[in-house]
Design a protein around this motif. Structure first.
Motif, PDB file in Angstrom:
ATOM      1  N   ALA A 294      77.691  -4.438  75.870  1.00 49.67           N
ATOM      2  CA  ALA A 294      77.532  -4.530  74.188  1.00 49.67           C
ATOM      3  C   ALA A 294      76.443  -4.924  73.732  1.00 49.67           C
ATOM      4  O   ALA A 294      75.756  -4.297  72.714  1.00 49.67           O
ATOM      5  CB  ALA A 294      78.894  -4.928  73.838  1.00 49.67           C
ATOM      6  N   LEU A 295      75.883  -6.064  74.238  1.00 46.64           N
ATOM      7  CA  LEU A 295      74.490  -6.519  73.645  1.00 46.64           C
ATOM      8  C   LEU A 295      73.382  -5.429  73.981  1.00 46.64           C
ATOM      9  O   LEU A 295      72.513  -5.312  73.064  1.00 46.64           O
ATOM     10  CB  LEU A 295      74.155  -7.729  74.349  1.00 46.64           C
ATOM     11  N   ASP A 296      73.372  -4.798  75.191  1.00 42.29           N
ATOM     12  CA  ASP A 296      72.337  -3.790  75.543  1.00 42.29           C
ATOM     13  C   ASP A 296      72.389  -2.692  74.456  1.00 42.29           C
ATOM     14  O   ASP A 296      71.377  -2.284  73.916  1.00 42.29           O
ATOM     15  CB  ASP A 296      72.697  -3.456  76.968  1.00 42.29           C
ATOM     16  N   GLN A 297      73.680  -2.262  74.266  1.00 38.39           N
ATOM     17  CA  GLN A 297      73.642  -1.293  73.149  1.00 38.39           C
ATOM     18  C   GLN A 297      73.310  -1.467  71.688  1.00 38.39           C
ATOM     19  O   GLN A 297      72.653  -0.543  71.122  1.00 38.39           O
ATOM     20  CB  GLN A 297      75.297  -0.643  73.169  1.00 38.39           C
ATOM     21  N   LEU A 298      73.617  -2.726  71.259  1.00 40.78           N
ATOM     22  CA  LEU A 298      73.155  -3.317  70.050  1.00 40.78           C
ATOM     23  C   LEU A 298      71.616  -3.085  69.805  1.00 40.78           C
ATOM     24  O   LEU A 298      70.852  -2.805  68.875  1.00 40.78           O
ATOM     25  CB  LEU A 298      73.769  -4.646  69.832  1.00 40.78           C
ATOM     26  N   LEU A 299      71.067  -3.644  71.037  1.00 34.89           N
ATOM     27  CA  LEU A 299      69.377  -3.677  71.034  1.00 34.89           C
ATOM     28  C   LEU A 299      68.964  -2.501  70.876  1.00 34.89           C
ATOM     29  O   LEU A 299      67.536  -2.297  70.665  1.00 34.89           O
ATOM     30  CB  LEU A 299      69.002  -4.671  72.444  1.00 34.89           C
ATOM     31  N   ASP A 300      69.736  -1.402  71.350  1.00 37.49           N
ATOM     32  CA  ASP A 300      68.849  -0.185  70.930  1.00 37.49           C
ATOM     33  C   ASP A 300      69.192   0.565  69.682  1.00 37.49           C
ATOM     34  O   ASP A 300      68.581   1.542  69.528  1.00 37.49           O
ATOM     35  CB  ASP A 300      69.737   0.887  72.056  1.00 37.49           C
ATOM     36  N   ARG A 301      69.898  -0.231  69.087  1.00 36.67           N
ATOM     37  CA  ARG A 301      70.424   0.339  67.519  1.00 36.67           C
ATOM     38  C   ARG A 301      69.861  -0.858  66.461  1.00 36.67           C
ATOM     39  O   ARG A 301      70.596  -1.733  66.309  1.00 36.67           O
ATOM     40  CB  ARG A 301      72.026   0.556  67.386  1.00 36.67           C
ATOM     41  N   PRO A 302      68.526  -0.884  66.007  1.00 35.29           N
ATOM     42  CA  PRO A 302      68.147  -1.944  65.096  1.00 35.29           C
ATOM     43  C   PRO A 302      69.096  -2.260  63.938  1.00 35.29           C
ATOM     44  O   PRO A 302      69.385  -3.419  63.528  1.00 35.29           O
ATOM     45  CB  PRO A 302      66.757  -1.279  64.889  1.00 35.29           C
ATOM     46  N   GLU A 303      69.792  -1.200  63.241  1.00 37.67           N
ATOM     47  CA  GLU A 303      70.294  -1.168  62.106  1.00 37.67           C
ATOM     48  C   GLU A 303      71.654  -1.809  62.658  1.00 37.67           C
ATOM     49  O   GLU A 303      72.193  -3.156  61.851  1.00 37.67           O
ATOM     50  CB  GLU A 303      70.853  -0.021  61.400  1.00 37.67           C
ATOM     51  N   ALA A 304      72.324  -1.462  63.719  1.00 35.62           N
ATOM     52  CA  ALA A 304      73.535  -2.258  64.193  1.00 35.62           C
ATOM     53  C   ALA A 304      73.173  -3.636  64.600  1.00 35.62           C
ATOM     54  O   ALA A 304      74.154  -4.643  64.336  1.00 35.62           O
ATOM     55  CB  ALA A 304      74.103  -1.310  65.379  1.00 35.62           C
ATOM     56  N   LEU A 305      72.122  -3.900  65.279  1.00 35.16           N
ATOM     57  CA  LEU A 305      71.848  -5.194  65.758  1.00 35.16           C
ATOM     58  C   LEU A 305      71.666  -6.321  64.357  1.00 35.16           C
ATOM     59  O   LEU A 305      72.028  -7.431  64.392  1.00 35.16           O
ATOM     60  CB  LEU A 305      70.549  -5.255  66.214  1.00 35.16           C
ATOM     61  N   ALA A 306      71.204  -5.583  63.480  1.00 35.87           N
ATOM     62  CA  ALA A 306      70.656  -6.365  61.937  1.00 35.87           C
ATOM     63  C   ALA A 306      72.171  -6.687  61.453  1.00 35.87           C
ATOM     64  O   ALA A 306      72.418  -8.046  61.087  1.00 35.87           O
ATOM     65  CB  ALA A 306      70.004  -5.599  60.972  1.00 35.87           C
ATOM     66  N   GLY A 307      73.116  -6.047  61.633  1.00 40.51           N
ATOM     67  CA  GLY A 307      74.565  -6.131  61.066  1.00 40.51           C
ATOM     68  C   GLY A 307      75.311  -7.106  61.804  1.00 40.51           C
ATOM     69  O   GLY A 307      75.911  -8.012  61.374  1.00 40.51           O
ATOM     70  N   ALA A 308      75.149  -7.102  63.171  1.00 38.47           N
ATOM     71  CA  ALA A 308      75.724  -8.026  64.212  1.00 38.47           C
ATOM     72  C   ALA A 308      75.179  -9.368  64.057  1.00 38.47           C
ATOM     73  O   ALA A 308      75.730 -10.331  63.970  1.00 38.47           O
ATOM     74  CB  ALA A 308      75.618  -7.564  65.582  1.00 38.47           C
ATOM     75  N   HIS A 309      73.837  -9.200  63.659  1.00 43.31           N
ATOM     76  CA  HIS A 309      73.031 -10.770  63.287  1.00 43.31           C
ATOM     77  C   HIS A 309      73.670 -11.330  62.209  1.00 43.31           C
ATOM     78  O   HIS A 309      73.916 -12.433  62.317  1.00 43.31           O
ATOM     79  CB  HIS A 309      71.661 -10.362  63.441  1.00 43.31           C
ATOM     80  N   ALA A 310      73.759 -10.604  61.466  1.00 43.50           N
ATOM     81  CA  ALA A 310      74.276 -10.990  60.090  1.00 43.50           C
ATOM     82  C   ALA A 310      75.674 -11.689  59.817  1.00 43.50           C
ATOM     83  O   ALA A 310      75.969 -12.674  59.579  1.00 43.50           O
ATOM     84  CB  ALA A 310      74.121  -9.699  58.904  1.00 43.50           C
ATOM     85  N   ALA A 311      76.652 -11.018  60.729  1.00 47.30           N
ATOM     86  CA  ALA A 311      77.924 -11.373  60.899  1.00 47.30           C
ATOM     87  C   ALA A 311      77.947 -12.479  62.014  1.00 47.30           C
ATOM     88  O   ALA A 311      78.880 -13.551  61.607  1.00 47.30           O
ATOM     89  CB  ALA A 311      78.663 -10.246  61.791  1.00 47.30           C
ATOM     90  N   ALA A 312      77.067 -12.885  62.902  1.00 46.85           N
ATOM     91  CA  ALA A 312      77.067 -13.754  63.852  1.00 46.85           C
ATOM     92  C   ALA A 312      76.449 -15.135  62.985  1.00 46.85           C
ATOM     93  O   ALA A 312      76.942 -16.268  62.983  1.00 46.85           O
ATOM     94  CB  ALA A 312      75.900 -13.542  64.831  1.00 46.85           C
TER      95      ALA A 312
END
Length: 450
Positions: A294-312
């Motif tokens: 899951a983390l690997d897939q997020l790192l391939d998607r900057p927008e999704a990674l930013a959203g996950a970062h905000a949620a975390a």
């Protein structure tokens, strides 16, 4: 009007399936040609490397859903379990049908489960029998659903924070975090402690590999698995004996199982041990692999990674989970779930894609494909965090859904939150920043942050 709406929706889904297949075919061709020209190794190795990427598997299933949604071949793709051939099922409704019809499409793990326990079966290898219902009912009493909120998630959160804090700007995610937290759950919540944390991790990983992933029957893997099984049996026997000798009444899974034993004498020490073996095998490698992928897939998607970062950062576990499980949809722990046909039968009856499945055939129900089927999933190729949970087939489906699926759903966000909250999270440079693919289970995957 409803009938017309259904017709329009079906025609739209057919059109989307066809367009998706055409785009996927040419994209798959381009990926393969690029690998042949620029990759390393033999031509066969380059082609296989390109075609086994999760993104390539999604494309291949898109082509199959349109051209050959269900098919049967005489070749035995899985040789580690007895079978007469192979059927592949790709449409979401047909995948669910196979997994729902447990009387017709059976799990095959019983021989290996008996080898692991030293004689008895575990409910993962059983059909829907009285013994299955008896064992799962007792284990549900020992492993309560409300434990997730009161015991398991707080434990996972505390351990994740502690482990991650030791590596503030560079962390090897499996070794330093995602393997260690579920190992702590096994020790502190299940009540099964090995002499060393690494022992429990190694035992569970090789046993899961042999049971579910070793599809060719590698003798070397079997040898390692049987050695690990013997050690795991000893560790659980020792835990049971120590608990009884001490008289301690600890509120964990082992303690509750021993308490249940007083009213269910057939639930003896051996039965408790065998059920705990299954839980240990399923916990550590599954949770770790899912977290890493899951983390690997997020790192391939900057927008999704930013959203996950905000949620975390905000401590929003539900939203963080939505990001992680949507990411996992693009590379689940297992892309197919296999069953064996107990009798000759038909799937997708009364449709143009109906297929007769011969008795003994191994049926590969492609859950990865199902989660991208336009007939079932709205805008399947988009990354979205508002999908209903029913769109996901991440931990199996039906009778043999992973027994700890609700634990997985809670603890994976808890495990990854301290890493995803870090600023400017990114892959380490070079091979270190890619998932170590030497085994089916990620052993190394390094990320960095500011």
């Amino acid at each position: 009007m409803t009938f017309l709406n259904n017709i329009v929706a079906a025609l739209r889904a057919y059109a989307l399936t066809l367009v998706d297949a055409i785009v996927a075919f040419f994209s798959l061709l381009a990926v393969t040609l690029r690998a042949l020209v620029t990759g390393e190794g033999t031509l066969k190795e380059r082609a296989l490397g390109a075609l086994t990427l999760p993104s390539s598997q999604i494309k291949a299933f898109a082509v199959l859903r349109a051209a050959l949604p269900n098919f049967v071949i005489s070749k035995q793709l899985i040789t580690s379990y007895e079978n007469s051939g192979t059927a592949v099922v790709t449409r979401a409704s047909d995948v669910i049908e196979v997994l729902d019809r447990e009387a017709d499409f059976a799990v095959v793990y019983e021989p290996k489960m008996r080898a692991i326990t030293g004689g008895a079966n575990f409910f993962l290898g059983m059909q829907n029998t009285a013994q299955y219902q008896h064992d799962t009912s007792l284990m549900k009493l020992a492993m309560r659903r409300d434990d997730v909120e009161t015991l398991v998630t707080p434990l996972a959160r505390a351990r994740a924070e502690a482990y991650a804090s030791a590596f503030p700007t560079r962390i090897d995610v499996p070794q330093d975090l995602t393997l260690r937290v579920p190992a702590a759950i096994v020790s502190d919540y299940f009540g099964v402690s090995a002499q060393a944390e690494t022992d429990a991790i190694q035992w569970a990983t090789i046993l899961f590999w042999w049971l579910f992933v070793d599809l060719k029957g590698d003798p070397a893997i079997e040898t390692k698995a049987l050695m690990a099984a013997a050690e795991l049996r000893k560790a659980i026997d020792a835990a049971i004996a120590a608990r009884k000798a001490s008289g301690e009444t600890k509120d964990d899974v082992l303690g509750r199982a021993l308490e249940l034993q007083k009213g269910a004498p057939e639930f003896d020490d051996l039965a408790i041990r065998n059920n705990l073996i299954g839980l240990v095998i399923g916990a550590i490698p599954t949770i770790s692999k899912a977290s890493v992928q899951a983390l690997d897939q997020l790192l391939d998607r900057p927008e999704a990674l930013a959203g996950a970062h905000a949620a975390a950062t905000a401590g929003d576990a539900a939203l963080l989970g939505a990001y992680l499980f949507e990411a996992l949809r693009f590379n689940p722990v297992n892309p197919v779930i296999y069953r064996r046909a107990n009798r000759t039968t038909t799937i997708a009856a009364n449709t143009l894609r109906a297929r007769k499945i011969p008795e003994g055939a191994m049926v590969l129900a492609a859950n990865l494909s199902a989660m991208f089927d336009p007939f079932q999933i709205e805008k399947p190729n988009e990354f979205r965090v508002d999908r209903p949970w029913g769109d996901y087939i991440l931990w199996g489906y039906g009778l043999h859904t992973c027994f700890g699926a609700y634990i997985n759903r809670a603890v994976i966000p808890a495990i990854l939150r301290p890493v995803l909250a870090r600023p400017n999270l990114r892959r380490a440079s070079g091979a270190a920043g890619q998932i170590d693919g030497a085994t089916p289970f990620p052993q190394h995957f390094v990320v960095e942050s500011d």
